[in-house]
Design a protein around this motif. Sequence first.
Motif, PDB file in Angstrom:
ATOM      1  N   ILE A  82      67.269  48.601   8.454  1.00 29.68           N
ATOM      2  CA  ILE A  82      66.899  50.438   8.158  1.00 29.68           C
ATOM      3  C   ILE A  82      66.205  50.095   7.080  1.00 29.68           C
ATOM      4  N   ARG A  83      66.149  48.850   5.771  1.00 30.73           N
ATOM      5  CA  ARG A  83      65.674  49.094   4.775  1.00 30.73           C
ATOM      6  C   ARG A  83      64.318  48.821   4.819  1.00 30.73           C
ATOM      7  N   PHE A  84      63.555  47.790   6.179  1.00 30.64           N
ATOM      8  CA  PHE A  84      62.286  47.644   5.905  1.00 30.64           C
ATOM      9  C   PHE A  84      61.395  49.191   6.392  1.00 30.64           C
TER      10      PHE A  84
ATOM     11  N   LYS B 217      76.534  43.814   9.530  1.00 28.30           N
ATOM     12  CA  LYS B 217      76.459  45.093   8.870  1.00 28.30           C
ATOM     13  C   LYS B 217      75.402  44.502   7.817  1.00 28.30           C
ATOM     14  N   ILE B 218      74.681  43.100   7.746  1.00 32.07           N
ATOM     15  CA  ILE B 218      73.751  42.789   6.425  1.00 32.07           C
ATOM     16  C   ILE B 218      72.232  43.163   7.548  1.00 32.07           C
TER      17      ILE B 218
ATOM     18  N   LYS C 119      66.217  55.081  -0.522  1.00 30.97           N
ATOM     19  CA  LYS C 119      64.657  56.197  -0.878  1.00 30.97           C
ATOM     20  C   LYS C 119      65.167  56.050  -2.199  1.00 30.97           C
ATOM     21  N   ARG C 120      66.505  56.114  -3.037  1.00 29.68           N
ATOM     22  CA  ARG C 120      66.556  56.401  -4.119  1.00 29.68           C
ATOM     23  C   ARG C 120      66.771  54.969  -5.123  1.00 29.68           C
ATOM     24  N   GLY C 121      66.361  53.516  -4.371  1.00 31.53           N
ATOM     25  CA  GLY C 121      66.452  53.017  -5.117  1.00 31.53           C
ATOM     26  C   GLY C 121      66.821  51.571  -4.789  1.00 31.53           C
ATOM     27  N   ARG C 122      68.304  51.644  -4.056  1.00 35.75           N
ATOM     28  CA  ARG C 122      68.756  51.225  -3.699  1.00 35.75           C
ATOM     29  C   ARG C 122      68.325  49.556  -3.027  1.00 35.75           C
ATOM     30  N   THR C 123      68.562  48.180  -3.803  1.00 37.08           N
ATOM     31  CA  THR C 123      67.686  47.184  -3.115  1.00 37.08           C
ATOM     32  C   THR C 123      69.302  45.957  -2.968  1.00 37.08           C
ATOM     33  N   ARG C 124      70.470  46.032  -2.544  1.00 41.33           N
ATOM     34  CA  ARG C 124      71.419  44.914  -2.392  1.00 41.33           C
ATOM     35  C   ARG C 124      71.263  45.942  -1.022  1.00 41.33           C
ATOM     36  N   LEU C 125      71.444  44.720  -0.056  1.00 38.72           N
ATOM     37  CA  LEU C 125      71.860  45.075   1.393  1.00 38.72           C
ATOM     38  C   LEU C 125      73.559  45.130   1.306  1.00 38.72           C
ATOM     39  N   GLU C 126      74.130  43.864   0.853  1.00 39.68           N
ATOM     40  CA  GLU C 126      75.399  44.659   0.636  1.00 39.68           C
ATOM     41  C   GLU C 126      76.548  46.036  -0.072  1.00 39.68           C
ATOM     42  N   ASP C 127      77.740  45.626   0.978  1.00 38.71           N
ATOM     43  CA  ASP C 127      78.216  47.028   0.120  1.00 38.71           C
ATOM     44  C   ASP C 127      79.165  46.372  -1.411  1.00 38.71           C
ATOM     45  N   ASN C 128      78.928  47.027  -1.825  1.00 40.05           N
ATOM     46  CA  ASN C 128      79.165  47.403  -3.101  1.00 40.05           C
ATOM     47  C   ASN C 128      81.111  46.845  -3.501  1.00 40.05           C
TER      48      ASN C 128
END
Length: 87
Positions: free
Chosen positions: A39-41, A32-33, A78-87
């Motif tokens: 996706i972030r890349f 998942k990570i 796109k909204r600025g999240r940087t963490r790869l893990e779920d909350n």
Amino acid sequence: MQSYKSFCRLIFVYQPFEVDMSEYFFKYIVEKIVYHAVIRFFVLKGLKANKIYEQLLEVYKELSPPKRTVEFRAGKFKRGRTRLEDN
């Protein structure tokens, strides 16, 4: 709440062979990570969610995350999240 439901589905899946669930769960979290990192890349490269999904589908085939998941995660990054893990 969604991740808890996914976790329950994962845990209660019938396994015909003896499986160490901690190893199975760890593999699930790591995969998942990795998907989130990919996706972030692609978001940082400027690709849209549809193109990201196509790339994931091309590489991971039937193991790729659903299109809706890719759209959801791409939106968060796109909204600025940087963490790869779920909350």
